[in-house]
Design an enzyme around this catalytic site. Structure first.
Site, PDB file in Angstrom:
ATOM      1  CE1 TYR A  91      -4.345   0.690  -0.445  1.00  0.00           C
ATOM      2  CE2 TYR A  91      -3.710   2.622   0.808  1.00  0.00           C
ATOM      3  CZ  TYR A  91      -4.599   1.969  -0.020  1.00  0.00           C
ATOM      4  OH  TYR A  91      -5.739   2.601  -0.426  1.00  0.00           O
ATOM      5  CG  LEU A  92       4.367   0.459  -2.164  1.00  0.00           C
ATOM      6  CD1 LEU A  92       5.315   0.273  -3.352  1.00  0.00           C
ATOM      7  CD2 LEU A  92       5.079   0.150  -0.865  1.00  0.00           C
ATOM      8  CG  HIS A  93       2.758   6.172   1.822  1.00  0.00           C
ATOM      9  ND1 HIS A  93       3.982   6.676   2.203  1.00  0.00           N
ATOM     10  CD2 HIS A  93       2.382   5.303   2.792  1.00  0.00           C
ATOM     11  CE1 HIS A  93       4.310   6.165   3.364  1.00  0.00           C
ATOM     12  NE2 HIS A  93       3.367   5.317   3.746  1.00  0.00           N
TER      13      HIS A  93
ATOM     14  CG  HIS B 170       6.189   2.868   1.343  1.00  0.00           C
ATOM     15  ND1 HIS B 170       4.829   3.054   1.421  1.00  0.00           N
ATOM     16  CD2 HIS B 170       6.515   2.113   2.415  1.00  0.00           C
ATOM     17  CE1 HIS B 170       4.357   2.431   2.489  1.00  0.00           C
ATOM     18  NE2 HIS B 170       5.361   1.860   3.114  1.00  0.00           N
TER      19      HIS B 170
ATOM     20  CD  GLN C 122       5.394  -6.204  11.023  1.00  0.00           C
ATOM     21  OE1 GLN C 122       6.256  -6.774  10.368  1.00  0.00           O
ATOM     22  NE2 GLN C 122       5.307  -4.887  11.049  1.00  0.00           N
TER      23      GLN C 122
ATOM     24  CE  LYS D  99       4.380   6.131   9.746  1.00  0.00           C
ATOM     25  NZ  LYS D  99       3.638   5.442  10.805  1.00  0.00           N
ATOM     26  CG  ASP D 100       7.495   2.691  11.511  1.00  0.00           C
ATOM     27  OD1 ASP D 100       6.507   2.695  12.254  1.00  0.00           O
ATOM     28  OD2 ASP D 100       7.417   2.675  10.269  1.00  0.00           O
TER      29      ASP D 100
ATOM     30  CD  GLN E  37       9.937  -1.120  11.556  1.00  0.00           C
ATOM     31  OE1 GLN E  37       8.975  -1.809  11.823  1.00  0.00           O
ATOM     32  NE2 GLN E  37      10.056  -0.514  10.386  1.00  0.00           N
TER      33      GLN E  37
ATOM     34  CB  SER F  29       0.935   6.196   7.946  1.00  0.00           C
ATOM     35  OG  SER F  29       0.411   4.954   8.368  1.00  0.00           O
TER      36      SER F  29
HETATM   37  O1  PAF Z   1       7.853  -0.842   8.635  1.00  0.00           O
HETATM   38  C1  PAF Z   1       7.251  -1.771   8.058  1.00  0.00           C
HETATM   39  O2  PAF Z   1       6.522  -1.582   7.081  1.00  0.00           O
HETATM   40  C2  PAF Z   1       7.395  -3.198   8.573  1.00  0.00           C
HETATM   41  O3  PAF Z   1       7.500  -3.219   9.958  1.00  0.00           O
HETATM   42  C3  PAF Z   1       8.563  -3.970   7.929  1.00  0.00           C
HETATM   43  C4  PAF Z   1       9.903  -3.339   8.259  1.00  0.00           C
HETATM   44  C5  PAF Z   1       8.378  -4.006   6.417  1.00  0.00           C
HETATM   45  C6  PAF Z   1       8.585  -5.411   8.438  1.00  0.00           C
HETATM   46  O4  PAF Z   1       7.413  -6.081   8.124  1.00  0.00           O
END
Ligand code: PAF
Length: 287
Positions: free
Chosen positions: A32-34, A37, A64, A156-157, A160, A192
């Protein structure tokens, strides 16, 4: 642009590239690219050059998501994603299915996970208990399949990205991790895939995350040092003004250790998670 969905096929191609001395830049995504990405894709390209190969993976990773989270309704549009990848100059899109990534999971034959034990203990890790175990596991697996020289993640993450950096260092993955800035809509909302859920007035209310970050920055710029507890309670009040907004957490922490601080100063990092209706959004910034 090649599209491969089988894990052994992607690994075989990556090995061929590696042996031919071709650099690989990798952007793992859940699709679901924006524009956010696509900016990661462009960053990957900048790092590996014209002769390198840019690989994007599109996989909504079930491990996850917690049992009550939005796995089933997570937005998907592979056709559009592939068009965007093609337009942005991606060389290979890896689109595995669950049976490629977790063979035997349904029969309980999958039992190996990667767990980071320190940086994952706060914020998203507390709010979403299985989340980071799923992220580190799938990213480690993707690294073993795609064999990238460089991998790009979004700021943003923030937590992570910090956990993945730590995993790469602790487990000696030969990958350089790049963290690229958050892209925002004109009104400050961080881009997002989940913004798709924000219908009607919820979309306007969602700007409260960016407002909270800006206000915190203004306060800290002025006062130089503010008790974290005071700032938290002020921001909670601000967020509550929006009828459908509910604060999940707001944290102030050291950007390297992610440890919470008692007094917030310029250079402290702030992160927050807010429900806007039933959609949970996150954002963060250096104060
Ligand atoms: O940030 C994300 O979209 C996800 O956590 C990732 C890194 C692709 C892992 O599924």
């Amino acid at each position: 642009m090649r599209i491969i969905s089988r894990a052994p096929a992607v690994q075989a191609l990556s090995l061929r590239w590696k042996r031919a001395g071709i650099k690989v830049g990798f952007v793992p995504t859940m699709g679901y690219l924006h524009e956010g990405h696509l900016s990661l894709v462009r960053t990957a390209r900048r790092h590996i050059g014209k002769k390198g190969k840019v690989v994007v993976s599109i996989y909504v990773n079930p491990t996850q998501f917690g049992p009550t989270e939005d796995l089933a309704k997570y937005p998907r549009d592979l056709k559009r994603d592939l068009e965007l990848c093609r337009e942005t100059g991606v060389d290979l899109v890896f689109t595995p299915g669950d049976s490629d990534m977790y063979p035997g999971k349904a029969e309980r034959n999958y039992s190996t996970y990667v767990v980071e034990e320190k940086l994952s203990q706060t914020m998203e890790g507390t709010a979403r208990p299985v989340h980071f175990r799923g992220v580190t596991t799938v990213v480690a697996k993707l690294f073993n399949l795609v064999l990238p020289d460089v991998a790009v993640f979004g700021q943003k993450d923030f937590q992570q990205a910090a956990i993945i950096r730590r995993m790469v260092c602790d487990l000696n993955f030969p990958v350089k991790i790049i963290v690229a800035p958050t892209l925002r809509e004109r009104d400050g909302l961080a881009m997002s895939s989940r913004n798709k859920y924000l219908l009607g007035d919820l979309r306007r209310q969602a700007t409260v995350l960016w407002c909270a970050l800006k206000i915190a920055k203004t306060i800290v710029d002025k006062s130089k040092s503010v008790p974290a507890a005071d700032l938290k309670s002020d921001l909670k009040k601000l967020i509550q003004i929006e009828p459908d907004a509910k604060l999940d957490y707001v944290e102030f922490f050291d950007p390297k250790t992610l440890l919470p601080v008692a007094s917030v100063k310029p250079g402290t990092h702030m992160a927050l998670a807010v429900y806007i209706g039933r959609t949970r959004l996150i954002d963060n910034a250096r104060l």
